[in-house]
Design a protein around this motif. Sequence first.
Motif, PDB file in Angstrom:
ATOM      1  N   ASN A 369      51.378  26.329  35.718  1.00 13.90           N
ATOM      2  CA  ASN A 369      50.701  26.088  37.086  1.00 13.90           C
ATOM      3  C   ASN A 369      50.782  27.636  37.547  1.00 13.90           C
ATOM      4  O   ASN A 369      51.541  28.369  37.867  1.00 13.90           O
ATOM      5  CB  ASN A 369      51.819  25.335  37.824  1.00 13.90           C
ATOM      6  N   VAL A 370      48.970  27.986  38.043  1.00 12.37           N
ATOM      7  CA  VAL A 370      49.008  29.165  38.553  1.00 12.37           C
ATOM      8  C   VAL A 370      49.077  29.271  39.988  1.00 12.37           C
ATOM      9  O   VAL A 370      48.479  28.386  40.712  1.00 12.37           O
ATOM     10  CB  VAL A 370      47.570  29.762  38.301  1.00 12.37           C
ATOM     11  N   ILE A 371      50.089  29.978  40.469  1.00 17.76           N
ATOM     12  CA  ILE A 371      50.455  29.880  41.999  1.00 17.76           C
ATOM     13  C   ILE A 371      49.802  30.919  42.773  1.00 17.76           C
ATOM     14  O   ILE A 371      49.020  30.942  43.763  1.00 17.76           O
ATOM     15  CB  ILE A 371      51.951  30.082  42.296  1.00 17.76           C
ATOM     16  N   ARG A 372      49.459  32.266  42.073  1.00 15.82           N
ATOM     17  CA  ARG A 372      48.986  33.491  42.696  1.00 15.82           C
ATOM     18  C   ARG A 372      48.165  34.235  41.671  1.00 15.82           C
ATOM     19  O   ARG A 372      48.868  34.562  40.595  1.00 15.82           O
ATOM     20  CB  ARG A 372      50.035  34.347  43.431  1.00 15.82           C
ATOM     21  N   ASN A 373      46.935  34.664  41.807  1.00 19.68           N
ATOM     22  CA  ASN A 373      46.046  35.248  41.162  1.00 19.68           C
ATOM     23  C   ASN A 373      45.063  36.021  42.094  1.00 19.68           C
ATOM     24  O   ASN A 373      44.187  36.174  41.919  1.00 19.68           O
ATOM     25  CB  ASN A 373      45.438  34.348  40.151  1.00 19.68           C
ATOM     26  N   ALA A 374      45.760  37.088  42.613  1.00 19.71           N
ATOM     27  CA  ALA A 374      45.258  37.793  43.776  1.00 19.71           C
ATOM     28  C   ALA A 374      44.214  38.679  43.109  1.00 19.71           C
ATOM     29  O   ALA A 374      43.122  38.917  43.811  1.00 19.71           O
ATOM     30  CB  ALA A 374      46.334  38.565  44.526  1.00 19.71           C
ATOM     31  N   ASP A 375      44.357  39.339  42.164  1.00 21.25           N
ATOM     32  CA  ASP A 375      43.473  40.184  41.422  1.00 21.25           C
ATOM     33  C   ASP A 375      42.780  39.436  40.333  1.00 21.25           C
ATOM     34  O   ASP A 375      41.697  40.257  39.671  1.00 21.25           O
ATOM     35  CB  ASP A 375      43.998  41.568  41.081  1.00 21.25           C
ATOM     36  N   GLY A 376      42.577  38.212  40.044  1.00 20.64           N
ATOM     37  CA  GLY A 376      41.970  37.612  39.184  1.00 20.64           C
ATOM     38  C   GLY A 376      42.003  38.115  37.683  1.00 20.64           C
ATOM     39  O   GLY A 376      41.066  37.865  36.769  1.00 20.64           O
ATOM     40  N   ILE A 377      43.291  38.377  37.178  1.00 21.86           N
ATOM     41  CA  ILE A 377      43.716  39.058  36.035  1.00 21.86           C
ATOM     42  C   ILE A 377      44.040  37.989  35.153  1.00 21.86           C
ATOM     43  O   ILE A 377      44.326  38.134  33.913  1.00 21.86           O
ATOM     44  CB  ILE A 377      44.631  39.924  35.900  1.00 21.86           C
ATOM     45  N   PHE A 378      44.325  36.672  35.434  1.00 18.30           N
ATOM     46  CA  PHE A 378      44.994  35.504  34.872  1.00 18.30           C
ATOM     47  C   PHE A 378      43.768  34.696  34.435  1.00 18.30           C
ATOM     48  O   PHE A 378      43.284  34.029  35.667  1.00 18.30           O
ATOM     49  CB  PHE A 378      45.978  35.042  35.325  1.00 18.30           C
ATOM     50  N   PRO A 379      43.157  34.142  33.371  1.00 15.11           N
ATOM     51  CA  PRO A 379      43.841  34.831  32.108  1.00 15.11           C
ATOM     52  C   PRO A 379      43.325  36.134  31.550  1.00 15.11           C
ATOM     53  O   PRO A 379      42.319  36.653  32.131  1.00 15.11           O
ATOM     54  CB  PRO A 379      43.227  33.718  31.066  1.00 15.11           C
ATOM     55  N   LEU A 380      44.198  36.883  30.856  1.00 15.07           N
ATOM     56  CA  LEU A 380      43.879  38.233  30.487  1.00 15.07           C
ATOM     57  C   LEU A 380      42.818  38.216  29.420  1.00 15.07           C
ATOM     58  O   LEU A 380      42.523  37.320  28.768  1.00 15.07           O
ATOM     59  CB  LEU A 380      45.149  38.768  29.632  1.00 15.07           C
ATOM     60  N   ASN A 381      41.905  39.152  29.765  1.00 10.70           N
ATOM     61  CA  ASN A 381      40.785  39.543  28.985  1.00 10.70           C
ATOM     62  C   ASN A 381      41.277  40.777  28.214  1.00 10.70           C
ATOM     63  O   ASN A 381      40.805  42.053  28.635  1.00 10.70           O
ATOM     64  CB  ASN A 381      39.529  39.607  29.701  1.00 10.70           C
ATOM     65  N   LEU A 382      41.650  40.589  26.937  1.00  8.88           N
ATOM     66  CA  LEU A 382      42.144  42.042  26.173  1.00  8.88           C
ATOM     67  C   LEU A 382      41.532  42.080  24.712  1.00  8.88           C
ATOM     68  O   LEU A 382      41.039  41.006  24.343  1.00  8.88           O
ATOM     69  CB  LEU A 382      43.758  41.896  25.858  1.00  8.88           C
TER      70      LEU A 382
END
Length: 539
Positions: A369-382
Amino acid sequence: MDKYDEIIDGLTLEDLCGQVICYDRSVLCNCSRAEMKRIINETRPGGVFVYDSSKEEVKKYSSEINSVTKIPVIIATDAEHGPGGPLRDQEVLPQPMAWGACDDEELIERAGIVTAESCRKNGIQWSFAPLVDINYNPNNPGGNIRTVSDSPKHVAKIAGAYMRGIQKGGYMAASCKHFPGDGTDDRNQHFCTLINSKSREEWMETYGFVYREMINQGLLSVMVAHIALPAFQENEYDEVLGYKPATLSRVLITDLLKGELGFEGCVVSDAMCMVGACSMVDPDMLAVEFLRAGGDMVLFALPTDFYSIKKAVETGYLPIERLKDAVKRILKLKEGVHLFGNQEEFEGSIELSEPVKKVACEIAEKSINVIRNADGIFPLNLKPNAKILMCNLQAEEETVNSYLLTTLRDELIARGFFVEMLQNPGHRLIESELAKEYDAILINCRMSCKDYCGGSLRVDWKQIALFWRGQILKHPRVIFTSFGDPYKLYEYPFVRTYINTFSNTPATQRAFVRTLVGEIPAVGKSPVELKGFFERTVE
């Protein structure tokens, strides 16, 4: 006279007293074989509680007791999240709050089915689960991720599904707990008697609603706890000790549970060694007072309890009819799980409908459960070979039920990432580590009632030190994940990316990695709310 009365008429007083006794396995295994035989021969226990056991150990207890008793022994356990707790080398399911997050009634019933099949094949017939507590208080240290939700309807829906699965086919009996309901207090019933603070009307609409639902669906047993319910106990109050716990309350067991709610099954106590019970009366009278209040089977009894019960009946302090009524309910429970027959043949015929690991994986993958993703980095693009720093925050003292985050690390390494893992790092170590130019930092909080059985789930210096000076927060890819207690955003309100998994089991860790790298979407809902931070997203 029915068949149960006929059986009871053929039992001696010693037989009757033994039937209401359920030992913890330590009573039998922490002594010599000769002493174990003496205890069994003299007290003839009706039940034994097992945990972290092998099939051979379970069978040993059963065969030893059944060789001297007229009524088959029932083997009980806490199958709260699958067969892996009570049985060694068995798979565990994610914790119950993850069930609430996946919000799939059919899937959780399947989880109950495979748990019962696995347990019964290994000689275990009674599950002290599911919890039907309602986690109203985020600081409650006894329920937490062992509970499904803070919504009565959602608890009834999801816990009810697990209960139906557990009891399907008569492989196991379920026991809902902890009556009259944990979740409003911020203390631990292992430490003292708790208080359920609901009014009469509120209780009937919440906890009462859940128990009625379970009873209507055929629940075979209820575990009463060391929790008081003052709204119903005006005449069960002591100026020094306070209100009686349910385990010692005639008002709560006989009048409310068996009377108003109409429960006709077996009432088992929570462990009577807990301070919430043993501090309230003379310890030698605990079992007697539980039976007098309307209880049926004494959990974690001692051999001395057998003699106390026998003496209480002989002196008339415990009416023989009350004892016989308790035994009758126990006989019905045992018949409900087919104990009066060839056990080896019955258990040998059971085939797993599907692997427990498969069900565990499905639950886990539906619960992130994603509660906060303020910078849009989840999911990671590595990129391949990216460097990841894992900072694991955890309690200093841990329980045997905890799972290290090594599966998470290994899953990342298997995908080609370079991973370094630190435990409770301080800010100076973090400042030096940041010079290594990690591509992402995973802050993993592994704190819950399953990691540390204490009086509080609040963080300490060890779990906050890495944030001092704030250098770690300057990194562009910091993901904070709670592998347990879903309320940690209250402790770490400054994190910009916050994930709840509600569990720390291997299946949960694998599912988290899959969502982290974008292999599957994070679709879990929030089964609880934290006012001012996030809302519940299930009904």
